[in-house]
Every structure is written in C-alpha cells, then in structure tokens.
Design a protein around this motif. Structure first.
Motif: not given
Lengths: 253, 352
Positions: B227, B230-232, B235
C-alpha cells in the motif's frame, strides 16, 4: 456638470471598490524549513547527504513527508484558526510554504500552535481526499486514518551493511489481542509564544530538526528498530515523545 | 452632449465585455464522468485550462487515436500499442514500431490519467503533460517514425478532419498542438472505476475469503506492504503516481527517471503503475520482464535485487523480499484480479 460629477464618482467606486482590502483581512505566510542540528536540509540533500544520529547510526534521507493540522494564532483578542491540515513534503518545494487568511490583530504576544499529525477526532479513515490522493493512509488493520509522518532512508548497521529504515509515525495501536485493541493518540501540539505579528503578509518560519527524532528524550538506535514500526505501539509512543522537541520557531518577518 | 458621451461610453463597455460572435462555432463543454468512489475519495482530476474537455475535442481525439495515418506508412495508430482490449496497452513485451523495430520499454496502459497530479507521464517520467506525451510517439523512429509535417498534410487533405478541427478548436488549420490536445482530451476520458473491488467498496459485491486475505496481505506492513506505493481502499487509483526503484536490478542498463533528471539518485527509478486491470495488461514491469502475476509476486517475495537507489520501502530487500507463504501469494493474486474492470475494456465510447 452634475451628471458628469456623478459619473466620475460612479467610476471611482467601480475601479477601487472591488479591490478594497481594508476590512481586516490579513495574510499570514508559513514557511517550514528542515535541518540536522544546525545544518540546513533541502531537497538536494535527499539521498545525497549523510548524517549521524546520537546512537552513531550513519544515515541518509530518501523521503520526508509529514502532516500538521489545527494551525492557530492566539492573542488577547482570541484564537484564529488558520486551516485544517497541511501535508509537507521535503521533495516538493511548494508544500513547504503556504498561506492562510484571517482577521489577525497585530500583537507582539501572539501564540502560534499547530498539531503534528491529526487529533483522534480528526484522524478519520478516508475522509480527506487530498491525503488519500497523496497515498498517506494507514491501513484499517492498524487503526485506519492517516500517517503523521513518513521519514524513509537507509543507514549503515553495526555489521557495516546498508539497511533501510521507515520511520513512520501514526496513531499508536496495540492489536496483539484482537479482543482488546489499544490505541493512543500520539499526535501532539507544538506551541510557540511571544510571536510578534507586526504586519500584514508576514512570514512565520518554523524549523524541524530531524536529528531530534532520534535524540530527546529517548535515544533511538536504528540497529534495534528501523522498519515495521507502524504496528509497534511502543515505538510510536517513543516517536511521539521525541517529536515534541523537533520543531522550533525561527522568525516572523 | 454629456448624456450622449455617457451613453456612448456604456455602449462600448457593454459591447466589448459581451463579445459573442454568433457565427463562431462553440464546442460543447464536457464534464468528466467521475465514478462515485473517486468523487468520495480523491481530489478532482486535473484538466488544463488551455485544453478544456469538449464533445467535439474528445470525439476528434478518439478518431485520431485510432487513425493509422499518424504513422509513417499508415500502419500504426496509437491504439496499435494501446489497445482497448488490454486496458490500452498491448500483449508484447516491447511494442513493435512501423518498420518492425522494437524498443526497450513495455507499453503503458492508459486510464485515470487525469489524476496524475505530478504531470510526469511515461515509465521514466520524461513527458511533462499528457499533451506533450502525445507528441513523442509520432516521430519516434521505433514507434510511428513519422514526420509532423507529413502527418499534418495527410490530416489537412482529409475530407473530414479540417471541419472536425474547426468544430473542436474553431480553426480548420491543423497543427500538431491541436492534434495532441484532441488526443489528450480523449485520453482523459479513459476512466476505469468499475472493478469488482470498487463494487465491493460500495457494498455491491462480495469478496471471497481468498480475495479478502489477499487484500489484507496487500495492506499488511508485515506481509505484502504494497500500500505504500500502490494505493489502497482509500486511494482507488492503486498507484502513487511516483517513481521508485523497486529492486528489479543490481545494476542498471536502463536508468529510467535518472536519464531524464540527470540525477544519479534517480537511476533505476520507474513510475509505479496502477494495479488496476492487471488481468489485461501482461506482461509486467517497465521492461515487460514478467509474463505472469505469479512471477511478479514471486519477485517481490524472493527476487529483489539490491542497488544503490533501491527504495527503502523495499525494506526486506536484504532478505530477498517479503517472503510470502504460498497461500498468501495465491490470495494476493486473487485480490489483485478483483481490481480488473471489464466494463472499462468493453466501453464502446473507448473503441473504434
């Protein structure tokens, strides 16, 4: 003639009326600087400059992002809130400076305060679109909400090997017992008194001495704790205690 | 006399301020159709003020995107390497140019580009806006290998394009600036936000236990720790749109961002790609070295290489990687596939 005079007054009102700034609106600029002790740190130092902490760890800095919130100016006339939060990123020059507007009365005895991180009340998972977009979230399994700080880099360990560190500050959580999850608000308020707000458009400069994160009151040895700190309750408490000494007021001019 | 002067003055003010030439064609403004989840969790996308979205501009951009006449021998369009079936990338490790030349980079998928706020595009961040990115492949000798004047001549002589440019931009004189503006407008409409995981977040789908565990592996600092780059769930871009050395190589043959900035500290850094649509975008990494998701996951688990600029977020690089169990690897893959968006690749608005 009378009509012409009226017309001139009308024009004067149009030209000057819209740019009237006399109703007490003042502009306050904030500048955040960074240092290692007395040695200034800027974006160009990222990954380039080596520092040594109080434990003798030689380290560099790859990334520094942190959050401040609840910026306030208080004087004898009351408290002025100057914005909710600001994400400061050492690699992004624009984020180091920001401007707030509000009715600020000039005073030599103004108190500046802000919070490092977010208070528990404000640290609500997913609600800040700017921080989501900046990928500053904390996983729900670690209590959700947002990082307070990401300080990343590498250091030379006791066996002379290069190792990463991820000095990430969040709300402390102990979830070792899923039936008894403990969280502690490890954000903290920074206060500077006797700030002289002497004019409009003044710039207040605050410095973060990064070395203090490893120093005072707790000595931090990266050989003992360097990664996986988000879920380390005790580490977060220590970080918060040390954080109380990292900020200093530089000037208001 | 004074009254006449005043009336004359106001007439000038009113006429000059209300410029409204009714004969000038006005394109119809378009607001991006932003998925509800994006509206809730992300700031508004970036639309440059000098290239607002219009129906005519988007339509023209789409036509140009699929037009092979942009290449030297009319054999390749943008879509040749950015195929809608593959989330606007292709299946080759390295895309093939007009004369059969191949490059050294894997074609990047195209979606959610309007949320790239640092405005650095391409694996190495070499293009500082979407418009500028669209300029480059036209003349790149290993891509379309064309000449802008040739392209413009072809478009200008076409029976439709001059009028379409007039409708989009108010002029039928075609130049490269308008061509890339139109293409960028179309590209900004390529929004992917309707995967299974998106529906799960909105309460409209359920994940299997394997997919849920995979998501937990992704978010767990002690397991995948994906995360941070690479977002979550908060996100949904599934990328930080930033540049990292993720440990692919011990030494660099491709400097990536470092070749663009000239800073040795940027050597080996490449843009974090979005993890959306992985079902359609193999092979993976900037050089397409991994054919399968299993290979990618194995790399992060055991295959990391140490180098001078490796990101400290790759915190277990000295142990080779995050050392996932076989079950966690399988579940992580299952979760990643929930980020794929069939509606996106089948959207008729994005097809020729």
């Amino acid at each position: 003639m009378k009509i012409l005079r009226f017309f001139i007054i009308f024009l004067l009102i149009i030209f000057f009326g819209c740019d009237n700034n006399d109703d007490g609106i003042n502009t306050i600029n904030f500048q955040f600087t960074h240092s290692w002790g007395n040695q200034p740190i800027s974006e160009s130092d990222l990954e380039n400059t080596l520092y040594t902490n109080v434990s003798g760890n030689e380290l560099n800095i790859t990334r520094l992002r942190y959050l401040i919130s609840d910026i306030q100016l208080t004087n004898q006339d009351g408290t002025l809130n100057l914005g909710n939060h600001q994400l400061i990123d050492l690699s992004n020059e624009e984020s180091l400076r920001f401007t707030a507007n509000g009715n600020v009365l000039f005073s030599e005895n103004t108190t500046l305060s802000f919070r490092f991180g977010l208070s528990n009340e404000d640290n609500i998972d997913g609600i800040y679109t700017d921080l989501n977009t900046a990928n500053f979230n904390v996983p729900n399994m670690l209590g959700g909400g947002y990082h307070y700080m990401q300080l990343d880099g590498s250091f030379t360990d006791d066996s002379n090997a290069n190792q990463p560190y991820n000095f990430h500050a969040i709300r402390a959580i102990d979830n070792t017992d899923s039936n008894n999850i403990i969280t502690t608000d490890t954000s903290f308020v920074v206060t500077f008194s006797n700030v002289n707000i002497s004019r409009d458009n003044i710039t207040i400069t605050v410095n973060m001495d990064i070395s203090q994160w490893f120093t005072n009151p707790n000595t931090w040895d990266l050989n003992l704790a360097s990664t996986g700190l988000m879920g380390d309750y005790d580490a977060q408490i220590v970080m918060s205690q040390n954080g109380n000494n990292v900020f200093s007021f530089t000037s208001a001019e | 006399m004074q009254r006449s002067l005043i009336i004359f003055f106001f007439s000038i003010v009113i006429v000059s301020c209300g410029s409204n030439n009714s004969e000038e064609y006005t394109p119809v403004p378009v607001n991006l159709q932003i998925p509800e989840l994006f509206q809730q969790r992300l700031i508004n996308p970036l639309i440059p003020t000098d290239n607002p979205l219009t129906e005519e501009g988007i339509s023209l951009g789409k036509k140009l995107f699929f037009d092979r006449r942009l290449s030297k021998n009319n054999s390749k369009s943008c879509a040749s390497c950015h195929n809608p079936n593959n989330a606007f990338t292709d299946v080759a490790q390295f895309s093939v140019g007009v004369d059969g030349q191949i490059g050294t980079r894997n074609s990047m998928p195209l979606f959610n580009l309007a949320w790239n706020f640092n405005e650095r595009f391409a694996w190495d961040g070499s293009e500082l806006s979407l418009e500028r990115q669209a300029l480059e492949p036209i003349t790149n000798p290993i891509e379309m290998d064309s000449d802008w004047q040739d392209v413009l001549d072809k478009l200008q002589q076409d029976s439709e394009y001059p009028n379409l440019f007039f409708q989009a931009f108010g002029t039928n004189i075609i130049d490269s600036d308008l061509v890339v503006k139109a293409i960028a407008q179309f590209e900004r409409t390529l929004i992917s936000g309707s995967s299974k995981f998106d529906r799960y977040l909105q309460g409209n789908a359920e994940l299997t236990s394997e997919e849920l565990n995979g998501f937990n592996v992704f978010m767990d600092e002690d397991r995948g720790d994906c995360f941070h780059c690479h977002g979550s769930d908060n996100n949904p871009l599934w990328t930080d749109n930033s540049f990292h050395n993720n440990g692919l190589n011990a030494t660099f043959t491709d400097l990536g961002l470092g070749a663009i900035t000239g800073d040795p500290n940027d050597n080996g850094k490449f843009k974090s790609p979005s993890l959306r649509n992985l079902a359609f975008t193999a092979p993976y990494m900037h050089d397409g070295r991994f054919a399968t998701l299993e290979e990618v996951i194995n790399f992060y688990s055991e295959g990391l290489q140490i180098s001078s600029t490796i990101d400290p977020l790759m915190k277990k690089a000295n142990q080779g990687g995050v050392q996932l169990s076989d079950q966690d690897k399988a579940d992580l893959k299952a979760f990643l596939l929930t980020l794929s968006d069939n509606e996106f690749i089948n959207n008729p608005d994005f097809r020729e």
